[in-house]
Enzyme design. Structure first.
Site, PDB file in Angstrom:
ATOM      1  CG  HIS A  47     -74.628  63.585 116.386  1.00  0.00           C
ATOM      2  ND1 HIS A  47     -74.687  64.116 117.669  1.00  0.00           N
ATOM      3  CD2 HIS A  47     -74.855  62.263 116.524  1.00  0.00           C
ATOM      4  CE1 HIS A  47     -74.928  63.163 118.532  1.00  0.00           C
ATOM      5  NE2 HIS A  47     -75.044  62.024 117.870  1.00  0.00           N
ATOM      6  NE  ARG A  48     -77.945  62.775 119.391  1.00  0.00           N
ATOM      7  CZ  ARG A  48     -77.712  62.726 120.706  1.00  0.00           C
ATOM      8  NH1 ARG A  48     -78.322  63.581 121.512  1.00  0.00           N
ATOM      9  NH2 ARG A  48     -76.886  61.826 121.208  1.00  0.00           N
ATOM     10  CD  GLU A  74     -77.293  60.301 114.068  1.00  0.00           C
ATOM     11  OE1 GLU A  74     -77.233  59.256 114.738  1.00  0.00           O
ATOM     12  OE2 GLU A  74     -77.609  61.405 114.560  1.00  0.00           O
ATOM     13  CG  HIS A  89     -80.043  60.167 121.593  1.00  0.00           C
ATOM     14  ND1 HIS A  89     -79.721  59.882 122.898  1.00  0.00           N
ATOM     15  CD2 HIS A  89     -79.040  59.651 120.840  1.00  0.00           C
ATOM     16  CE1 HIS A  89     -78.574  59.227 122.936  1.00  0.00           C
ATOM     17  NE2 HIS A  89     -78.132  59.077 121.696  1.00  0.00           N
ATOM     18  CD  GLU A 180     -78.457  54.734 117.079  1.00  0.00           C
ATOM     19  OE1 GLU A 180     -78.307  54.033 118.103  1.00  0.00           O
ATOM     20  OE2 GLU A 180     -78.073  55.913 117.003  1.00  0.00           O
TER      21      GLU A 180
END
Length: 401
Positions: A47-48, A74, A89, A180
């Protein structure tokens, strides 16, 4: 127990052991089948990047995650003034960069609405890529390492694509990417739509196919549907959010901007994200997506201890009420329901900090992963790749692998 009882017990134990050995040697006997949709081990999604250790969404964070063994990296995509996709983000650069320390940009600080939430800061759409490259990434969590703040630059999506390709070649394993479309309606309203750019970049990289190591995700169904209509062939994931948990009941709570897809808010649709986790909601998602990325509390919620004053009790007496003061509830049927609809399930986000672990995990994050792996999730979003992998190894061993 008498001696004869002991002998009988030993005989029974020996018989059981023999039966177990016989079963192991029988044709077709093997490990316990996995409950994942495809029967394979769940993916570990960084995640990131390795964001538990290094400022998120930087080349350094992604490189570290790959070194730790992540299956997937991600990233969130936002847009610059000159239309370049970068990995942040939030459009608000104040949250994850050192922009506030740059006097040359002081005049660009402003207050505006992002997906219905009023925010003050500096926003990506007001900066060219060249200006973005003068900024340094910072940790977004005060409990995490701060010594790297300002040292690493903000990458473009293309730079991350190039990294994944190079690392896949170097390691001999396909490093999947999980971009995303972040705040897509917001950026479209700014005259900076991102979907066509994303499709074109994946096409140029030879990654526009269902079998490519790519998952494209969004909280907004319209963004996914648009990309699919424009020829995006990769796996698509509908993200499902929530704001918090009512510690008295364990029920999901909702608040702007994570109550519903922003496109719904703009259209006057008052439904919340929870409609997506019903059988009808999952059936609808299955028409345009391959999987769901739900907040993990839709699968296992938590509930606090309520005191005589009607308020949650601070069990660990640290002066704060958080997950560490709550216990896990009985899992919902979401994983099985999604699988029944043909959708894989990648819950977010797993973290190591004690304040984020329910009491029944006893301060060990691996116990939380195990609870979800046993339910058959198809992957996990994690800030700590190494912990997720260690828990996966333990779980696979538990299943006889």
């Amino acid at each position: 127990m008498t001696l004869s009882h002991v002998r009988c017990a030993r005989h029974a134990l020996s018989a059981a052991a023999l039966l177990a050995l016989a079963a192991c040697s029988m044709p077709g006997a093997g490990p316990t089948p996995l409950l994942t949709l495809d029967g394979r081990a769940p993916l570990v999604v960084a995640h990131r990047g390795a964001s538990g250790y290094i400022p998120e969404e930087t080349i350094e964070a992604y490189t570290r995650a790959i070194e730790l063994g992540a299956d997937v990296i991600e990233m969130d995509l936002v847009v610059t003034k000159d239309g370049v996709l970068i990995t942040r983000h939030d459009p608000n650069l104040a949250l994850s960069t050192d922009v506030a320390t740059k006097p040359q940009f002081a005049s660009r600080k402003k207050t505006m609405q992002v997906d219905g939430e009023t925010q003050t800061g500096w926003f990506s759409q007001d900066f060219t890529l060249a200006e973005i490259k003068t900024l340094g990434a910072i940790s977004t969590d005060a409990e995490r390492p701060q010594q790297f703040n300002g040292r690493y630059k903000i990458p473009t999506f293309q730079e991350v694509l190039d990294l994944a390709a190079a690392q896949s070649k170097a390691t001999g394993r396909a490093i999947a990417i999980y971009p995303e479309t972040k705040n897509p309606t917001f950026f479209r309203d700014m005259g900076l739509p991102m979907e066509d750019k994303l499709i074109a970049m994946l096409e140029r990289a030879g990654l526009n196919s269902k079998t490519a190591p790519v998952f494209v995700q969004s909280f907004e169904p319209g963004s996914l549907k648009y990309m699919k209509s424009k020829g995006l062939k990769t796996k698509l994931i509908q993200l499902i959010d929530g704001d918090g948990i009512d510690m008295k009941t364990g029920a999901m709570t909702y608040a702007v901007p994570v109550d519903r897809p922003y496109e719904w808010t703009k259209a006057g649709d008052k439904r919340n994200f929870d409609v997506m986790v019903t059988p009808a909601g999952l059936a609808e998602i299955a028409k345009y997506a391959d999987g769901i990325g739900p907040w993990k509390r839709y699968i296992i919620s938590i509930k606090g201890t309520i005191g005589a004053d009607g308020k949650p009790v601070d069990l660990n007496k640290d002066g704060k009420i958080n997950d560490a003061d709550a216990s896990s509830m009985t899992p919902t049927t979401l994983v099985a329901d999604a699988h029944k609809a043909g959708l894989f399930v990648h819950p977010f986000t797993f973290r190591n900090e004690n304040r984020r672990l329910a009491t029944d995990y006893k301060g060990d994050a691996k116990n939380e992963y195990l609870a979800y792996y046993r339910l058959g999730v198809d992957g996990v979003f994690t800030d700590f790749t190494d912990t997720a992998l260690a828990a996966r190894s333990a779980w696979l061993k538990e299943t006889g692998r």
